[in-house]
Design an enzyme around this catalytic site. Structure first.
Site, PDB file in Angstrom:
ATOM      1  N   LYS A 178       0.885  -1.054  -0.002  1.00 13.43           N
ATOM      2  CA  LYS A 178      -0.164  -0.008  -0.018  1.00 13.43           C
ATOM      3  C   LYS A 178       0.633   1.433  -0.022  1.00 13.43           C
ATOM      4  O   LYS A 178       1.519   1.333   1.016  1.00 13.43           O
ATOM      5  CB  LYS A 178      -0.795   0.069   1.293  1.00 13.43           C
ATOM      6  CG  LYS A 178      -2.025   1.256   1.313  1.00 13.43           C
ATOM      7  CD  LYS A 178      -2.659   1.309   2.570  1.00 13.43           C
ATOM      8  CE  LYS A 178      -1.917   2.403   3.516  1.00 13.43           C
ATOM      9  NZ  LYS A 178      -1.795   3.705   2.775  1.00 13.43           N
ATOM     10  N   SER A 230       5.843   6.845  10.451  1.00 12.49           N
ATOM     11  CA  SER A 230       6.262   7.540  11.780  1.00 12.49           C
ATOM     12  C   SER A 230       6.191   6.786  12.804  1.00 12.49           C
ATOM     13  O   SER A 230       5.715   5.253  12.783  1.00 12.49           O
ATOM     14  CB  SER A 230       5.032   8.546  11.942  1.00 12.49           C
ATOM     15  OG  SER A 230       3.763   7.867  12.258  1.00 12.49           O
ATOM     16  N   GLU A 251      10.875   0.568   9.953  1.00 17.45           N
ATOM     17  CA  GLU A 251      11.700   1.591   9.815  1.00 17.45           C
ATOM     18  C   GLU A 251      10.848   3.182   9.954  1.00 17.45           C
ATOM     19  O   GLU A 251       9.955   3.360   9.072  1.00 17.45           O
ATOM     20  CB  GLU A 251      11.991   1.541   8.403  1.00 17.45           C
ATOM     21  CG  GLU A 251      13.378   2.310   8.037  1.00 17.45           C
ATOM     22  CD  GLU A 251      13.329   3.544   7.740  1.00 17.45           C
ATOM     23  OE1 GLU A 251      13.528   4.377   8.916  1.00 17.45           O
ATOM     24  OE2 GLU A 251      13.195   4.095   6.790  1.00 17.45           O
ATOM     25  N   CYS A 285      14.467  10.596   6.981  1.00 19.13           N
ATOM     26  CA  CYS A 285      14.354  10.068   8.602  1.00 19.13           C
ATOM     27  C   CYS A 285      16.071   9.922   8.704  1.00 19.13           C
ATOM     28  O   CYS A 285      16.252  10.133   9.890  1.00 19.13           O
ATOM     29  CB  CYS A 285      14.157   8.872   8.711  1.00 19.13           C
ATOM     30  SG  CYS A 285      13.976   7.557   7.552  1.00 19.13           S
ATOM     31  N   GLU A 381      11.123  15.014  15.828  1.00 16.53           N
ATOM     32  CA  GLU A 381      11.521  14.914  14.255  1.00 16.53           C
ATOM     33  C   GLU A 381      10.551  15.971  13.512  1.00 16.53           C
ATOM     34  O   GLU A 381       9.230  16.172  13.526  1.00 16.53           O
ATOM     35  CB  GLU A 381      11.305  13.671  13.686  1.00 16.53           C
ATOM     36  CG  GLU A 381      11.591  13.485  12.176  1.00 16.53           C
ATOM     37  CD  GLU A 381      11.316  12.085  11.666  1.00 16.53           C
ATOM     38  OE1 GLU A 381      12.322  11.683  10.913  1.00 16.53           O
ATOM     39  OE2 GLU A 381      10.397  11.403  12.024  1.00 16.53           O
TER      40      GLU A 381
END
Length: 479
Positions: A178, A230, A251, A285, A381
């Site tokens: 997806k 996230s 991840e 990231c 972040e």
């Protein structure tokens, strides 16, 4: 006059389909802020159909000899290369990225990574058989896991799709992938390309939102759930998967420290760090967005970094002079703007700190100094073109602050002192440590973090192994 929106469709069991209940969602081009397509908003019936197709296709795909799976993957890599301009066009619509950089920085590594995993397909080996009990021989088998439910992010839709499907297919698994609801176009095109090569059901794509992803992870069919996203999304996936003990590959976010010592070549470091911080609008990231600089060179470094930011350009995809395009969506622009709006009084915006243009989601290259370790923008972040700078006194303080966040994906050390570089690389609590560089990745080396950056590895033989399971077979020598 209204422009008719392009219609994207799911790819299930070798054919394109609308959502079973006909629901759709508009897809926005972030460079313009306008809709360019509609995509299925897939529900439970679509998830059921995709999982059944993958499950039905699994036995035959699993039982192929590795050399045959390798041939399929090599054909996919060749097809991606041949249709590169179509993939680039779809990705640019998805993300607003610069056309030239998408061509030079994404297509070549994607193709290389598929070819790497094509080779890995033939490395399904176990340790040597042996007798560990008299009269009995033990054998290790490394096998595919089964159906893999995979969710890709919006920052690198194509490349993260490759990181998902390539090792899974190489190891003998089948896939339901997806894409993010904001970036489905390139993934649907990849489905067309891959679907023309592999047997029906081996590779399936369903479009949708968080509820679609949740239905995939909670479904009884997949043996593994893999997500790049996230921390919040990763925690939800891990919780959902725990209910039936699925394997999970996560991840997640990052807050990479960039530790710059006093013996560093400032001009070279600033040049490299600014690119590694602002590339892809900082929506990476591993981006070099949290810089810690020795106090003796702090002011000089900040001045140089602010100038580099001022000289960095963002703009439309066809502008050859831009380093990065827009933020991916309106919510992300709001998030980045919020971090700057909430800066404490002791912080100083050295460059940028504002939205750019009247259309699209562009944000200026931004540098913020004067920050403290517990400030929100240091701990959380941002995922935007924002580089923060802190001043440290000595190696011990640099290490404490570098490790003093909940993320642990990537980091870098900048020094000419080899022993110091080795000490720092040993003690930095991150899945990757770069020395005098930041952000290069190669297919042969693993990518993945610790702590709230998740677990499991992408790329490399380690990433391939994550998509396999180990079986012990023991046989009597007497029969």
């Amino acid at each position: 006059m209204t422009t008719e929106l392009r219609r994207l469709r799911n790819y299930i069991d070798g054919e394109f389909r609308d959502a079973a209940d006909g629901r759709t969602t508009e897809v926005i081009n972030p460079a313009t802020g306008e809709a360019y397509a509609v995509a299925p908003l897939s529900g439970q019936a679509d998830v059921d159909a995709a999982m059944k197709a993958a499950a039905d296709a699994f036995p035959a795909w699993r039982d192929l000899v590795p050399a045959e799976r390798q041939k399929y993957l090599l054909k996919i890599a060749d097809a991606f290369e041949e249709r590169a301009e179509e993939l680039i066009a779809a990705e640019v619509e998805n993300t607003g990225k610069p056309i030239g950089l998408t061509r030079s920085e994404e297509i070549p590594p994607m193709v290389d990574q598929i070819r790497f995993f094509a080779g890995a397909a033939r490395m399904l080996e176990g340790r040597a058989a042996g007798e560990y009990m008299e009269g009995l021989t033990s054998i290790i088998r490394r096998e595919p896991i089964g159906v893999c439910a995979q969710v890709a992010p919006w920052n690198y839709p194509m490349m993260m799709g490759v990181w998902k499907f390539a090792p899974a297919l190489a190891a003998g698994n089948t896939v339901v992938l997806k894409p993010s609801d904001t970036t489905p176009a390139s993934t649907v095109l990849m489905a067309e390309i891959i679907g023309s090569i592999v047997p029906a059901g081996v590779f399936n794509v369903i479009c949708g939102d968080r509820d679609t992803g949740r239905a995939m992870v909670e479904h009884k069919t997949p043996a593994m759930a893999s997500i790049t996203g996230s921390v919040r999304a990763g925690m939800q996936v891990a919780e959902s998967a725990s209910k039936d003990l699925k394997r999970v590959h996560l991840e997640l976010g990052g807050k990479a420290p960039v530790v710059v010592f006093e013996d560093t070549d400032i001009a070279k470091a600033v040049e490299d760090i600014s690119v590694a911080g602002f590339f892809n609008a900082g929506q990476d990231c591993t981006a070099a967005t949290r810089v810690l600089v020795h106090e003796s060179i702090h002011d000089e470094f900040v001045t140089a970094l602010a100038k580099a930011a001022a000289d960095t350009k963002t703009g439309q995809p066809d502008d050859e002079d831009v380093l990065y395009g827009p933020l991916n969506n309106a919510n992300q622009l709001k998030q980045v703007t919020g971090f700057i709006d909430r800066l404490p009084a002791h912080a100083k915006v050295e460059a940028g700190g504002r939205q750019v243009g009247e259309k699209g989601y562009f944000y200026a290259p931004t540098v913020v100094s004067g920050l403290k370790q517990d400030d929100e923008i240091i701990q959380n972040e941002v995922f935007g073109p924002v580089i923060t700078v802190q001043s440290f006194a000595d190696e011990a303080q640099a290490l404490e602050w570098a490790n003093g966040v909940e993320y642990a994906l990537a980091s870098s050390v900048w020094t000419k002192d080899h022993a110091r570089a080795m000490r720092m690389s040993k003690s930095l609590d991150f899945g990757c440590v770069w020395i005098n560089t930041h952000i290069p990745l190669v297919a042969e080396m693993p990518h993945g973090g610790f702590k709230k950056s998740g677990y499991g590895k992408d790329l490399s033989a380690y990433g391939f192994d994550d998509y396999t399971r180990i079986k012990h077979v023991m046989t009597s020598l007497d029969s």
